[in-house]
Design a protein around this motif. Structure first.
Motif, PDB file in Angstrom:
ATOM      1  N   PHE A   1      -8.658  -1.222   7.405  1.00  0.00           N
ATOM      2  CA  PHE A   1      -8.022   0.031   7.797  1.00  0.00           C
ATOM      3  C   PHE A   1      -8.490   0.522   9.164  1.00  0.00           C
ATOM      4  O   PHE A   1      -9.481   0.054   9.707  1.00  0.00           O
ATOM      5  CB  PHE A   1      -8.294   1.095   6.737  1.00  0.00           C
TER       6      PHE A   1
ATOM      7  N   GLU B   1      -9.959   0.801 -12.303  1.00  0.00           N
ATOM      8  CA  GLU B   1     -11.159   0.244 -11.660  1.00  0.00           C
ATOM      9  C   GLU B   1     -11.555   1.091 -10.462  1.00  0.00           C
ATOM     10  O   GLU B   1     -12.731   1.389 -10.243  1.00  0.00           O
ATOM     11  CB  GLU B   1     -10.892  -1.202 -11.213  1.00  0.00           C
ATOM     12  N   THR B   2     -10.545   1.474  -9.682  1.00  0.00           N
ATOM     13  CA  THR B   2     -10.818   2.270  -8.486  1.00  0.00           C
ATOM     14  C   THR B   2     -11.452   3.612  -8.855  1.00  0.00           C
ATOM     15  O   THR B   2     -12.452   4.020  -8.267  1.00  0.00           O
ATOM     16  CB  THR B   2      -9.503   2.505  -7.714  1.00  0.00           C
TER      17      THR B   2
ATOM     18  N   ARG C   1      -2.317  -7.846  -3.478  1.00  0.00           N
ATOM     19  CA  ARG C   1      -3.335  -7.284  -2.576  1.00  0.00           C
ATOM     20  C   ARG C   1      -4.571  -8.150  -2.518  1.00  0.00           C
ATOM     21  O   ARG C   1      -5.350  -8.071  -1.571  1.00  0.00           O
ATOM     22  CB  ARG C   1      -3.685  -5.870  -3.017  1.00  0.00           C
TER      23      ARG C   1
ATOM     24  N   THR D   1     -14.593  -7.107  -9.350  1.00  0.00           N
ATOM     25  CA  THR D   1     -13.359  -6.564  -9.899  1.00  0.00           C
ATOM     26  C   THR D   1     -12.471  -7.675 -10.461  1.00  0.00           C
ATOM     27  O   THR D   1     -11.774  -7.486 -11.447  1.00  0.00           O
ATOM     28  CB  THR D   1     -12.599  -5.807  -8.791  1.00  0.00           C
ATOM     29  N   HIS D   2     -12.544  -8.832  -9.807  1.00  0.00           N
ATOM     30  CA  HIS D   2     -11.704  -9.933 -10.276  1.00  0.00           C
ATOM     31  C   HIS D   2     -12.447 -10.824 -11.254  1.00  0.00           C
ATOM     32  O   HIS D   2     -12.109 -11.987 -11.440  1.00  0.00           O
ATOM     33  CB  HIS D   2     -11.157 -10.709  -9.083  1.00  0.00           C
TER      34      HIS D   2
ATOM     35  N   THR E   1      -1.611  -5.873  -7.751  1.00  0.00           N
ATOM     36  CA  THR E   1      -3.034  -6.218  -7.635  1.00  0.00           C
ATOM     37  C   THR E   1      -3.213  -7.678  -7.229  1.00  0.00           C
ATOM     38  O   THR E   1      -4.114  -8.003  -6.457  1.00  0.00           O
ATOM     39  CB  THR E   1      -3.778  -5.956  -8.961  1.00  0.00           C
TER      40      THR E   1
ATOM     41  N   ASN F   1     -13.971   2.093   6.312  1.00  0.00           N
ATOM     42  CA  ASN F   1     -14.119   2.821   5.050  1.00  0.00           C
ATOM     43  C   ASN F   1     -14.985   2.066   4.044  1.00  0.00           C
ATOM     44  O   ASN F   1     -14.554   1.791   2.940  1.00  0.00           O
ATOM     45  CB  ASN F   1     -12.754   3.141   4.448  1.00  0.00           C
TER      46      ASN F   1
ATOM     47  N   ARG G   1     -15.704  -7.547   3.546  1.00  0.00           N
ATOM     48  CA  ARG G   1     -15.264  -7.150   2.218  1.00  0.00           C
ATOM     49  C   ARG G   1     -13.875  -7.714   1.930  1.00  0.00           C
ATOM     50  O   ARG G   1     -13.581  -8.155   0.822  1.00  0.00           O
ATOM     51  CB  ARG G   1     -15.248  -5.626   2.144  1.00  0.00           C
TER      52      ARG G   1
ATOM     53  N   ALA H   1     -18.738   7.939  -6.114  1.00  0.00           N
ATOM     54  CA  ALA H   1     -18.794   8.695  -4.865  1.00  0.00           C
ATOM     55  C   ALA H   1     -18.895  10.198  -5.132  1.00  0.00           C
ATOM     56  O   ALA H   1     -19.368  10.961  -4.298  1.00  0.00           O
ATOM     57  CB  ALA H   1     -17.563   8.388  -4.007  1.00  0.00           C
TER      58      ALA H   1
ATOM     59  N   GLU I   1      -8.344   3.750  -1.076  1.00  0.00           N
ATOM     60  CA  GLU I   1      -7.495   2.777  -0.382  1.00  0.00           C
ATOM     61  C   GLU I   1      -8.206   1.438  -0.234  1.00  0.00           C
ATOM     62  O   GLU I   1      -7.623   0.374  -0.457  1.00  0.00           O
ATOM     63  CB  GLU I   1      -7.125   3.291   1.012  1.00  0.00           C
ATOM     64  N   GLY I   2      -9.500   1.506   0.160  1.00  0.00           N
ATOM     65  CA  GLY I   2     -10.269   0.285   0.324  1.00  0.00           C
ATOM     66  C   GLY I   2     -10.304  -0.517  -0.963  1.00  0.00           C
ATOM     67  O   GLY I   2     -10.200  -1.746  -0.952  1.00  0.00           O
ATOM     68  N   SER I   3     -10.417   0.184  -2.065  1.00  0.00           N
ATOM     69  CA  SER I   3     -10.481  -0.484  -3.358  1.00  0.00           C
ATOM     70  C   SER I   3      -9.131  -1.087  -3.748  1.00  0.00           C
ATOM     71  O   SER I   3      -9.057  -2.241  -4.159  1.00  0.00           O
ATOM     72  CB  SER I   3     -10.948   0.517  -4.420  1.00  0.00           C
ATOM     73  N   TYR I   4      -8.051  -0.301  -3.570  1.00  0.00           N
ATOM     74  CA  TYR I   4      -6.727  -0.842  -3.860  1.00  0.00           C
ATOM     75  C   TYR I   4      -6.444  -2.060  -2.989  1.00  0.00           C
ATOM     76  O   TYR I   4      -5.837  -3.026  -3.432  1.00  0.00           O
ATOM     77  CB  TYR I   4      -5.638   0.213  -3.606  1.00  0.00           C
ATOM     78  N   GLY I   5      -6.874  -1.982  -1.741  1.00  0.00           N
ATOM     79  CA  GLY I   5      -6.630  -3.061  -0.787  1.00  0.00           C
ATOM     80  C   GLY I   5      -7.270  -4.371  -1.212  1.00  0.00           C
ATOM     81  O   GLY I   5      -6.901  -5.435  -0.729  1.00  0.00           O
ATOM     82  N   LEU I   6      -8.274  -4.294  -2.099  1.00  0.00           N
ATOM     83  CA  LEU I   6      -8.920  -5.516  -2.583  1.00  0.00           C
ATOM     84  C   LEU I   6      -8.285  -5.998  -3.880  1.00  0.00           C
ATOM     85  O   LEU I   6      -8.764  -6.939  -4.505  1.00  0.00           O
ATOM     86  CB  LEU I   6     -10.408  -5.257  -2.817  1.00  0.00           C
ATOM     87  N   GLY I   7      -7.235  -5.316  -4.301  1.00  0.00           N
ATOM     88  CA  GLY I   7      -6.553  -5.739  -5.517  1.00  0.00           C
ATOM     89  C   GLY I   7      -7.089  -5.100  -6.777  1.00  0.00           C
ATOM     90  O   GLY I   7      -6.843  -5.598  -7.864  1.00  0.00           O
ATOM     91  N   ALA I   8      -7.851  -4.005  -6.631  1.00  0.00           N
ATOM     92  CA  ALA I   8      -8.354  -3.313  -7.824  1.00  0.00           C
ATOM     93  C   ALA I   8      -7.249  -2.458  -8.423  1.00  0.00           C
ATOM     94  O   ALA I   8      -6.356  -1.996  -7.716  1.00  0.00           O
ATOM     95  CB  ALA I   8      -9.545  -2.441  -7.464  1.00  0.00           C
ATOM     96  N   THR I   9      -7.321  -2.235  -9.740  1.00  0.00           N
ATOM     97  CA  THR I   9      -6.340  -1.366 -10.378  1.00  0.00           C
ATOM     98  C   THR I   9      -6.768   0.088 -10.212  1.00  0.00           C
ATOM     99  O   THR I   9      -7.871   0.378  -9.747  1.00  0.00           O
ATOM    100  CB  THR I   9      -6.247  -1.660 -11.883  1.00  0.00           C
TER     101      THR I   9
ATOM    102  N   MET J   1       0.833  -1.194   0.000  1.00  0.00           N
ATOM    103  CA  MET J   1       0.000   0.000   0.000  1.00  0.00           C
ATOM    104  C   MET J   1       0.870   1.247   0.000  1.00  0.00           C
ATOM    105  O   MET J   1       0.421   2.328  -0.369  1.00  0.00           O
ATOM    106  CB  MET J   1      -0.946   0.024   1.208  1.00  0.00           C
TER     107      MET J   1
ATOM    108  N   TYR K   1     -18.041  -6.000  -4.534  1.00  0.00           N
ATOM    109  CA  TYR K   1     -17.112  -5.192  -5.341  1.00  0.00           C
ATOM    110  C   TYR K   1     -15.822  -5.942  -5.687  1.00  0.00           C
ATOM    111  O   TYR K   1     -15.410  -5.975  -6.845  1.00  0.00           O
ATOM    112  CB  TYR K   1     -16.769  -3.899  -4.589  1.00  0.00           C
TER     113      TYR K   1
ATOM    114  N   TYR L   1     -11.674   5.751   0.561  1.00  0.00           N
ATOM    115  CA  TYR L   1     -12.471   4.930  -0.365  1.00  0.00           C
ATOM    116  C   TYR L   1     -11.544   4.262  -1.379  1.00  0.00           C
ATOM    117  O   TYR L   1     -11.658   3.068  -1.648  1.00  0.00           O
ATOM    118  CB  TYR L   1     -13.486   5.787  -1.139  1.00  0.00           C
TER     119      TYR L   1
ATOM    120  N   LYS M   1     -15.079   2.875 -10.675  1.00  0.00           N
ATOM    121  CA  LYS M   1     -16.117   2.145  -9.945  1.00  0.00           C
ATOM    122  C   LYS M   1     -16.325   2.626  -8.520  1.00  0.00           C
ATOM    123  O   LYS M   1     -17.363   2.370  -7.925  1.00  0.00           O
ATOM    124  CB  LYS M   1     -15.799   0.649  -9.947  1.00  0.00           C
ATOM    125  N   VAL M   2     -15.332   3.303  -7.941  1.00  0.00           N
ATOM    126  CA  VAL M   2     -15.492   3.757  -6.551  1.00  0.00           C
ATOM    127  C   VAL M   2     -15.468   5.282  -6.456  1.00  0.00           C
ATOM    128  O   VAL M   2     -16.395   5.893  -5.928  1.00  0.00           O
ATOM    129  CB  VAL M   2     -14.392   3.157  -5.642  1.00  0.00           C
TER     130      VAL M   2
ATOM    131  N   PHE N   1     -17.476   1.539   1.072  1.00  0.00           N
ATOM    132  CA  PHE N   1     -17.767   2.405  -0.069  1.00  0.00           C
ATOM    133  C   PHE N   1     -19.173   2.959   0.086  1.00  0.00           C
ATOM    134  O   PHE N   1     -20.031   2.328   0.704  1.00  0.00           O
ATOM    135  CB  PHE N   1     -17.698   1.600  -1.375  1.00  0.00           C
TER     136      PHE N   1
END
Lengths: 250, 293
Positions: A90, B191-192, A83, A110-111, A80, A94, A159, B200, B180-188, A53, A106, B178, B195-196, A96
């Motif tokens: 966090f 995509e972040t 992660r 995404t995958h 990616t 957070n 999530r 928002a 960060e949450g998306s990156y943390g799931l492996g999104a590019t 991160m 989500y 927001y 889609k996020v 969405f």
């Protein structure tokens, strides 16, 4: 015990400032490893190196090696992919600004998972694992922002489960929560540790003693001591560790 | 004691000044409304509401005279829709680029350019339209160039700065956690962002589009120079043919109109005003909805 993560000689710089100094440690599978230490000691920074991160912050330079199942995550793995395998929860919940369902769906979407039945199944499984399915099953279409802080944080944990990670990193996940919500999350972590590898940063030493198998004490960017949690708190080898856990500073 | 009294006195004076300033802008709006409705409504009544709004025949100098503005209402809607089709995708993409992907050294040039676009007077847009866009449309797309297409192109460019700057700041206002949450799931990153972050920022983006529509509906000078301004029967309205809008109707005829003709032009203004009120109402609707979330 299997070493899930191996960290070898890791240094981290924010520009000129060295935030992590020569970190070496092995994190074992199906255990909870806790990082403690005063604010600014580098424990959160180190946690974030484990799923890259820190890549998102400009001016960060990392040297040394971090291996996930023997593969160098900075050299031989896409961020990616990493992660997805190493999820993160966090400090501040957070979710969405979407529905509860969409929050959990989500990641899998995404995958590339598009099948509605499959997504439904993942959402239910993830929420069940986070012990909140019964609380929210009747309002999956409602906004996640309407949940309480504790529920939001458990939703974030759900999530994280949704992409089926192997390691879950938690950065002070309960620091913004009330004691009951905190307890629920601690119980949850103990319950799931057999299926995951968990690393948690905490400000709260009682929390470390309650849930973790091993604890690392960080100070000024270094690991001062890393041991079985019980031993570290009852018989610290280092004077600084002792001073910190007995509340002489921090 | 005396000190406290003096503070109270100066505070009261300042309060009065603030109140007066607020009151003046409200007064201006009220005065404009009053003028428009007092002059416009009687004319609508005289012509007949249905004959005014739903009649496509505009012939104030004919005998008998006719005062239908349907063709111009449709004209305004067409050129505005055209501006949206052209301006919104470009503006939104530009805003996303500026907020999320733009390197600092490029931003330094793009941002002032966008700001400058906002400051260019509409007469200049009109000139540019006449000299560049109209010939371009004539040679490459057909017709004589003075057309819905040309007006839409010019308006599409004119609404860019509104859409870009408001969308950009609303995208920037989305909390980092927001993403960060998306990156943390492996999104590019893509995509972040799409889609996020963008969802928002939805209410800000919608606001920018509505303000853009407001600008396009009300624009007069640039449109009158490129649209050809012929009143077209509804079945003859085409993309590459001339068009008259509500605003250009007023500006083309105001100089020689008198009597009911003049009043009918003011009534055209009333219809325009109603459009703007509807846009403003939808704006506050979006805001209150965004606040509830």
């Amino acid at each position: 015990m299997i070493d899930k993560l191996k960290i070898e000689n890791v240094d981290l710089y924010y520009g000129e400032f060295q935030a992590l100094k020569n970190i070496n440690m092995n994190i074992q599978e199906n255990e909870i490893t806790a990082f403690i230490g005063p604010s600014g000691c580098g424990k959160s920074t180190f946690l974030k190196t484990l799923n890259r991160m820190n890549d998102l912050i400009e001016g960060v330079k990392i040297t040394g090696k971090i291996l996930l199942d023997g593969v160098d995550i900075y050299k031989d793995m896409d961020a990616t992919v990493l992660r997805r395998r190493v999820g993160m929860v966090f400090q501040k919940p957070n979710p969405f600004p979407m529905s509860i369902y969409e929050n959990v769906a989500y990641g899998p979407k995404t995958h590339g998972i598009k099948n509605k039945a499959k997504l439904d199944e993942i959402v239910e499984q993830s929420l069940r694992s986070a012990a909140m399915w019964d609380e929210v099953k009747d309002r999956l279409k409602k906004s996640a922002l309407g949940l309480s802080g504790g529920q939001q944080q458990r939703l974030c944990i759900a999530r994280a489960f949704s992409v089926n990670p192997e390691v879950i990193l938690l950065d002070e996940p309960t620091s913004a929560l009330d004691p009951i919500s905190t307890m629920k999350i601690e119980d949850l972590l103990i319950e799931i540790k057999n299926n995951y590898t968990i690393v948690i940063v905490t400000h709260n030493m009682q929390q470390a003693t309650r849930i973790s198998d091993k604890t690392a004490f960080f100070l000024h960017g270094e690991i001062i001591e890393f041991d079985e949690t019980e031993r570290l708190f009852s018989m610290p080898k280092n004077k600084k560790t002792e001073d910190y856990i007995t509340g002489r500073f921090g | 004691m005396q000190n406290i009294k003096r503070t109270n006195f100066s505070e009261n004076i300042m309060q009065a000044i603030f109140f007066l300033s607020a009151f003046i802008s409200v007064l201006a709006v009220l005065a404009i409304c009053l003028f428009l409705f007092m002059r416009g409504i009687p004319a609508i009544a005289e012509i007949g509401f249905m004959d005014f709004i739903f009649n496509e025949k505009w012939g104030p100098t004919n005998t008998p005279a006719s005062y239908g503005i349907l063709s111009m209402i449709v004209g305004s809607i067409y050129v505005t829709a055209g501006a949206i089709v052209i301006g919104v995708p470009i503006g939104l993409m530009c805003a996303i680029f500026l907020a999320e992907f733009c390197p600092d050294n490029v931003y330094k040039f793009v941002k002032p350019a966008v700001n400058l676009l906002a400051g260019i007077p509409s007469i200049i847009y009109g000139f540019f339209g006449m000299e560049v866009v109209v010939p371009f449309v004539r040679e490459n797309m057909g017709g004589n160039g003075y057309s819905i297409m040309s007006a839409s192109l010019i308006l599409g460019i004119m609404i860019l700065p509104t859409i870009i700057s408001i969308s950009e700041s609303s995208i920037r206002a989305v909390p980092d956690n927001y993403a960060e949450g998306s990156y943390g799931l492996g999104a590019t990153k893509e995509e972040t962002v799409f889609k996020v972050v963008l969802p928002a920022a939805k209410s800000g983006v919608l606001t920018s589009i509505i303000l853009g529509i407001g600008r396009a509906v009300g624009e007069t000078m640039a449109v009158v120079m490129v649209a050809g301004n012929a009143v077209m029967p509804l079945d003859k309205i085409e993309l590459f043919k001339p068009i008259r809008t509500l605003t250009t109707n007023i500006v083309t005829e105001m100089s020689y109109a008198s009597g009911l003709h003049e009043s009918a032009l003011i009534s055209t203004g009333v219809v325009l005003f109603v459009f703007i009120i509807i846009l403003n109402a939808s704006l506050s609707l979006i805001k209150s909805k965004a606040q509830r979330n």
